[in-house]
Design an enzyme around this catalytic site. Sequence first.
Site, short mmCIF file in Angstrom:
data_model
loop_
_atom_site.label_atom_id
_atom_site.label_comp_id
_atom_site.label_asym_id
_atom_site.label_seq_id
_atom_site.Cartn_x
_atom_site.Cartn_y
_atom_site.Cartn_z
N ARG A 265 0.84 -1.21 0.00
CA ARG A 265 0.00 0.00 0.00
C ARG A 265 0.87 1.24 0.00
NH1 ARG A 265 -4.75 -1.88 4.28
NH2 ARG A 265 -5.20 -3.80 3.16
N ARG A 280 2.49 0.84 10.14
CA ARG A 280 2.06 1.34 8.82
C ARG A 280 3.22 1.24 7.85
NH1 ARG A 280 -2.46 4.20 7.82
NH2 ARG A 280 -2.75 4.60 10.03
N GLU A 352 -6.12 -0.93 15.29
CA GLU A 352 -6.75 -1.86 14.36
C GLU A 352 -5.79 -2.97 13.94
OE1 GLU A 352 -8.45 -0.04 10.89
OE2 GLU A 352 -8.42 -1.94 9.80
N SER A 355 -10.10 -6.05 10.08
CA SER A 355 -11.31 -5.37 9.67
C SER A 355 -12.16 -6.42 8.98
CB SER A 355 -10.93 -4.24 8.72
OG SER A 355 -12.03 -3.40 8.52
N ARG A 394 1.28 -6.23 12.51
CA ARG A 394 0.68 -5.62 13.69
C ARG A 394 0.57 -6.64 14.82
NH1 ARG A 394 -3.71 -1.05 11.56
NH2 ARG A 394 -2.15 0.10 10.34
#
Length: 425
Positions: A265, A280, A352, A355, A394
Site C-alpha cells: 500500500r 504502517r 486496528e 477489519s 501488527r
Amino acid sequence: MLDLRQIRDNTQAVQALLNQRGDYNLQPLLELDLQQRELEKQRSQLQSRGNEIGKLVGQKMRVGTNPDSGEIQLLRSEGNEIKTALSQLEPKEKEIKAQIEILLLTLPNLPSENTPLGKNEEQNVEVRRWGEEYIPSFKLAMPHWEVGEAMGILNFERSAKVAQSRFVTLIGAAAALERALINFMLKRHIQSGYVEVIPPFLINSTSLTGTGQLPKFAEESFKCSHDDLWLTPTAEVPVTNLYRDEILESPQLPIRHCAYTPCFRREAGSYGRDTRGLIRLHQFNKVELVKFVHPDTSELEHQSLVQDAEGILQALKLPYRVLELCTGDLGFSAARCYDLEVWLPSAGKYREISSCSNFKDFQSRRANIRFKEPTKKGTQFVHTLNGSGLAIGRTMAAILENYQDSHGIVRIPEVLQPELGREIL
RNA sequence: GGAGAGGUGGCCGAGUGGUUGAAGGCGCAGCACUGGAAAUGCUGUUUACUCGUAAGGGUAACGAGGGUUCGAAUCCCUCCCUCUCCGCCA
C-alpha cells in the site's frame, strides 16, 4: 456497485441511505438512465428492422431473385439508411452507458440496516472487550520498534536503503516469528473449514475494480509501469476475483478461503502518521479470510468470520476490543464492518489489527459473481465477506509489546512455542 | 523472446456469408413406459439489457474490440488467452 434498478425504483430510500455516508446526488444518474433507455429503445427498433431486411434479402436471393433487381436494391438502400442512423445512435448510447458506469462505480455501498448511525470514527460502537487481564500493568521498557532494533531482529534503516522508508527487514527471530504466525493462523483457519489459497500477488485493473479499490482509490496501490498489473493491496482482491464472471451452483456455497499474501500500500496521505515501527508499512504480510455466501446466511457468516479472527487474538492471549463501524466510518464497499483492535502498550490504546466486512452484493455486482438455485429461475448475486485473520506485522508489534517484561525481554506466546522451539524471543 | 496451431452453449463437437441462439452427441430436468429401476421414447435445458401487471415481445452475445456487407460464428484488422516446438530461466 449499487443496483441501477433499485436506484430507479426506490430513489428516495437509496438517497436517504447514501446521505448517511456523505454527499451524493442521484439525480444526474437518473437522468442519464432515462436517456439511455430511450436511446436503447430507438436502437433496438432500428436493429429489428435491419434484421428483417437482412432476412427478406436472403429469402429473395434464395428463390433466385436477381441481386440487381429493383426490390433488392430498395431493401439494400433502406438497410444502408438504418446503418447510418445506427452509426449516429450507437456512440451516443455507449457514451451515456459509460457515464452511468462511472457514476455507479463511484457510489459507495449502502450501509446495512444494523449499522449504527454516525458521522466519523468517534461514533463507532464498542461491542466487547477481551483479555484486559493480559494488559501489562507496568510501564513498557521499549516500544516494539526499539526492542526489535535492540535485539537486532528488526531493521528499518537498512530497509530504507534497499527500498524506502516504511519498509522493514525481519532478521533471525523476527523472521521466524513472522513465519510461525502466518503458519499458525492458516492452520487454525483451515481447521475451521477455510480452504487455503495462494493467489497471484500481482493483479489487473479489472480485479481491483471488482472489489472496489478502483476507480476511486488508484493512488493507494502500487502499479507496474509496463503492464496492467498492480501489487495487491490485500488478498481480498485476488481471492474475491477468483470467481469473477462465474455462475456458481448454490450447493457450492458457502465458499470459504483463507490466504496468506504480502500486501502493498502506498499509504498516500498518511505521511506524518505511525512513522515508526511495524504499524504502517508499504509492505506487510497478512492472512485474509474471504467468504462467498448465500444472501440468507450472510449475517451469520459475518458474525462467525469475526469470531474466527478473534479466535487468533484469543489464542495468542492478546487483549483486544471489537468495534462496529458507524455509517460515517464504513469503508467504501462495506455494508457492515467490525474492526478488531489490539492493545498496543506503546500507544496506550487499541489499534486496528483486523477489519471484517460484509459487502453484501456490492462486490459481486461489480465482479459479476452469481449463483443459481436449482428451484429458482435466473441468477442471484452472492454475498462476499472478508476480514483479516490477522495482519501479521501488527500482530508481531502487539506481541513485542504485550509479551515484553519490565527488562525488555520478550516471551513467545505459548501456542507458538512448539513451532519456534523456545519460550523467549 | 522466435515459429506454428487454436479459441463455438454445462461438456464434446458440426458449421458453405443468408431467416443459426447456433446441427449432432453427452450431461441435466420433467413426463411416459416399469412393481421399482435400467434401457427406451417424448419434451425441455444460456445469459444480459429493455418493454409489459402478466402472458409474452424486442435487442445483444460463437475469446475481446473494431471493420467490410442489406446480412458475419463464417471475410479483414488489433488485442487477449490456450496448446506445440525452439530459446531463456527458478
